[in-house]
Write an enzyme that holds these catalytic residues in place. Sequence first.
Site, PDB file in Angstrom:
ATOM      1  N   SER A 529       0.863  -1.185   0.000  1.00  0.00           N
ATOM      2  CA  SER A 529       0.000   0.000   0.000  1.00  0.00           C
ATOM      3  C   SER A 529       0.894   1.227   0.000  1.00  0.00           C
ATOM      4  O   SER A 529       2.103   1.137   0.209  1.00  0.00           O
ATOM      5  CB  SER A 529      -0.918   0.011   1.227  1.00  0.00           C
ATOM      6  OG  SER A 529      -0.174   0.252   2.402  1.00  0.00           O
ATOM      7  N   LYS A 530       0.300   2.378  -0.223  1.00  0.00           N
ATOM      8  CA  LYS A 530       1.035   3.638  -0.158  1.00  0.00           C
ATOM      9  C   LYS A 530       0.035   4.759   0.020  1.00  0.00           C
ATOM     10  O   LYS A 530      -1.091   4.715  -0.503  1.00  0.00           O
ATOM     11  CB  LYS A 530       1.833   3.884  -1.436  1.00  0.00           C
ATOM     12  CG  LYS A 530       3.088   4.704  -1.217  1.00  0.00           C
ATOM     13  CD  LYS A 530       4.150   3.902  -0.488  1.00  0.00           C
ATOM     14  CE  LYS A 530       5.480   4.640  -0.425  1.00  0.00           C
ATOM     15  NZ  LYS A 530       6.518   3.794   0.183  1.00  0.00           N
ATOM     16  N   GLY A 531       0.448   5.769   0.757  1.00  0.00           N
ATOM     17  CA  GLY A 531      -0.356   6.971   0.910  1.00  0.00           C
ATOM     18  C   GLY A 531       0.422   8.178   0.434  1.00  0.00           C
ATOM     19  O   GLY A 531       1.642   8.247   0.608  1.00  0.00           O
ATOM     20  N   ASP A 585       7.694   7.462   5.364  1.00  0.00           N
ATOM     21  CA  ASP A 585       8.181   7.674   4.003  1.00  0.00           C
ATOM     22  C   ASP A 585       8.697   9.107   3.956  1.00  0.00           C
ATOM     23  O   ASP A 585       8.890   9.736   5.001  1.00  0.00           O
ATOM     24  CB  ASP A 585       7.063   7.420   2.977  1.00  0.00           C
ATOM     25  CG  ASP A 585       7.619   7.036   1.608  1.00  0.00           C
ATOM     26  OD1 ASP A 585       8.271   7.884   0.972  1.00  0.00           O
ATOM     27  OD2 ASP A 585       7.413   5.890   1.187  1.00  0.00           O
TER      28      ASP A 585
END
Length: 966
Positions: A529-531, A585
């Site tokens: 996943s990534k935001g 991140d």
Amino acid sequence: MTVTAESPVPHSHTLKDISGYIENAFPGKQAQMVQVTEYLAEKAFIPAALAENEVSWFYNNLGIDDMYFASESVESIANHIMALYGAKIFAYTKNDNGLEINLERETDEGAVYIHTSRPGVSQLQGPQHEKRIDAKYLDVSNTERAYRLESYRSKGTVSSSSSTQLRTYFVRQCSFVNPTPTKEQENDIRETSDKTFLEKATENTLEIYSDVMKTALARTGPVIEMFEVEGSRERRLVIAYKQQTTQSFFSAISDLYHYYDLYSTRKYVEQFSNGITIVSLYLNQVPKSTAPPIEHSIHQIIKEASLIYCLPTTPLQSFFQTNKLSVQESIYGYIGWIFAQHFRTDTFTRDYILEIIKTYPELVKLLYINFAMIHYVNPAVNSLTPTLSYQRLRTDTVLTDEELYEKIRRTTSNSHELMVFESFLIFNKHVLKTNFYQPTKVALSFRMDPSFLPEIEYPTKLFGMFLVIGSEFRGFHLRFRDVARGGIRIIRSRNREAYSINLRSLFDENYALAATQQRKNKDIPEGGSKGTILLDVNQQDKALVAFEKYVDAVLDLLILGETPGIKERIVDLYKKPEILFFGPDEGTADYMDWASAHARERGASFWKAFTTGKSQSLGGIPHDTYGMTTRSVHQYVLGIYRKLGLKEESVHKLQTGGPDGDLGSNEIKISKDKTCGIVDGSGVLYDSEGIDRTELARLAENRLMISNFDISKLSPKGFRVLVDEVNVKLPSGEIIDDGLSFRNNFHLNPMVKTEVFVPCGGRPESVDLQNVGRLLDADNHPRFKYIVEGANLFFTQEARLRLERAGAVVFKDASANKGGVTSSSLEVLAALSFNDEEFAEHMQVTEDHIPAFYQEYVKEHQRTKTPRSILSDDLSLAIVKLNENLQQTSLWDNLALRKVVLEEAFPNMLLKQVGLETLMKRVPENYVRAIFGSYLASRFVYKYGTEPSQFAFFEFISPYSLKAQQ
């Protein structure tokens, strides 16, 4: 469908004192009045026979608050009276009853504004003083420099033939009792107040403000309370929020209560040295209004104030100000505009889409009804009490999706317009849940069903998608599996051009980053996943505020609301519990502790596992402390040296991503090469003889950019060029016109002479098929022989293949930088396995104690971690696909087999400390399934490859089956 419903009266309090503030009284008013009369007589602008009457009317009949007379000089007041007289003459000559007056005086310490004002009407033209007050004073207020405001409406009108009154604003710089309160003093209103406020506020006001201030300190969003004024129909609205967490709120809230036919007699804005702003509004209904009773309007304002707080201004604001759209409709239209931008950008520009939307406000209304009927107006689904906004939805016919599409098709005039409004329909159909109607919120969040994404553009299907929009940012969260983990990235833009580029690529970048994470996570239970959080072009200093709002808005959709008036139940079309796992991140490494603690304060059962990369005191395994990702990157670098017999100390290296970042700082700390070039957010540092390692280590230890490098440590051939510098002369004699452009393209510059390139930071697709040729020399040989891609997506796949064909050795991101992935997975698993007491005992590190379990847990990972290899997409996809299939097969249903696999899959330290049965009960089933599937899938593919024989899996699973039967 016709709806009739009465709105409930909100819980309110009755004020014992009418004003809440000690009334302003100016003892020298009569003497000043004489002086003003004399001054006017001397100037003779107003005929002598009229001057005394004009002054008397101004002082006695107009009803201006005494604060004005106490604050202004004789000359200033006389000038205002002359201006008012001149405006009357001008209006008379034009045979116009309208009288426009705009007077102002601004200084750094404050301002005074006076203008004509009709009750309940927003200013659409002219100076728009409240917007100026927001921008110049209130929005910039902080604990170091803040401004308080008092505003009064005159009791009398400007002329006998007009209902227009005068509105005065007094802005003053604060002088705090205690500018730097301690943690213990933060809740003490007398310690944190402005001195003038303390002199003027009644005890009742101090009590009210103290209560809302304490609540606001403990909350991310606004606190809103309503009070009745004794013996009056007037209502007092008190709103508290943290400074600089919204913009233009003061002017926007005026538009909101004007929409409901209310006007204010007095307004106050107070600042406190603990970082809290409190707005107090005294509201009345406009005379002869046909609106519902004031209690109902106030209740609606309270519900919609959080929408205004989230998005105080939008490009559709004028439609709201002129009653063409409600606040809910205009903000819905804004959300639809943003959605259309990200999924129609190849076809239309943002401005073109906006013009189309503005052309058809009636379609926005119909589409909003379609949205609201699902997420708000169905009491059988969400049991929300109908309010005025519900009554506004009453219409003779509620259109079906087909009827609405047909209406749009008939109304729009071309295919472009149809496509824009089609995207609104797509949005409506694919929102599974939203906090749009939550009474309190800090940003708007939408859990989307991503099935509308075209497969040709997004070949790997997303499992989940969140869209989050706040006043400082917009962002997404994308995941490829139910159980998935990845970092949250802050995206900054140096200028408007960069912002436009980042905006256009935001969703695609997020998708690509999540896909990379999916490949990296092939060996662990969590999928990828990534935001992303894209800061607005004018909000580049609001990273922490944006992150906090993003997290809180997502939590709104993960935690069941159970507090009426604050967090209520929402319509949930997904109908399954969800847990997201956030990691650090770019730009968010320091925020993981806050997010975990905030999830705990919000009552999330998963708070311990919500974020990874936390500090050790919260049970985290920080990437920067252990250098997890950096170590895996550097291991690939060292592997190259070993394979080719190179000595690290003699190798020359270029590194993007500076000593201020996690990856960059650790790469500097653990490497021994000759680092010749470093590119970071501040500029370029280059020395062909190798940059001084001692000075580099100092920067890395203190997380400082290369702008802090002592340039006296450079050799005669070395140089530093910062992004804001122009016309810089290099030692070679070359002139650099623009430092920013030089920085952005330095990795492509032929002056760089190094064998190794390690990107530890930089924008995605910095090297693509268009510019990869610049990394080749005249003979088509690669300028960098060895590339280890630490930064995600620095190269496009096409660029990697081109470099490999030319002879470069390239280790792609999904292989090189996955070291932090496993440590984060360990952190999540431990957090889910322990209860709060056990977690504190075994995973939380203090200054003087590291739990034995914590030490052994990390060591166990370091002893048994999965062997690394050059990761191909085929290998990743094979493991991921088999993992997903295994979770749904009959193998999972075989409890004995399941236990055998999990006995091997769970870390031994957790099994010893907690036990398998307890782990299976505590860890969510979807997570246990993911452990089961990933353990078997990764081991099978590593052993038998991506194209096994038809009997391979039977051979692989047989030992587990035999053990299960024993």
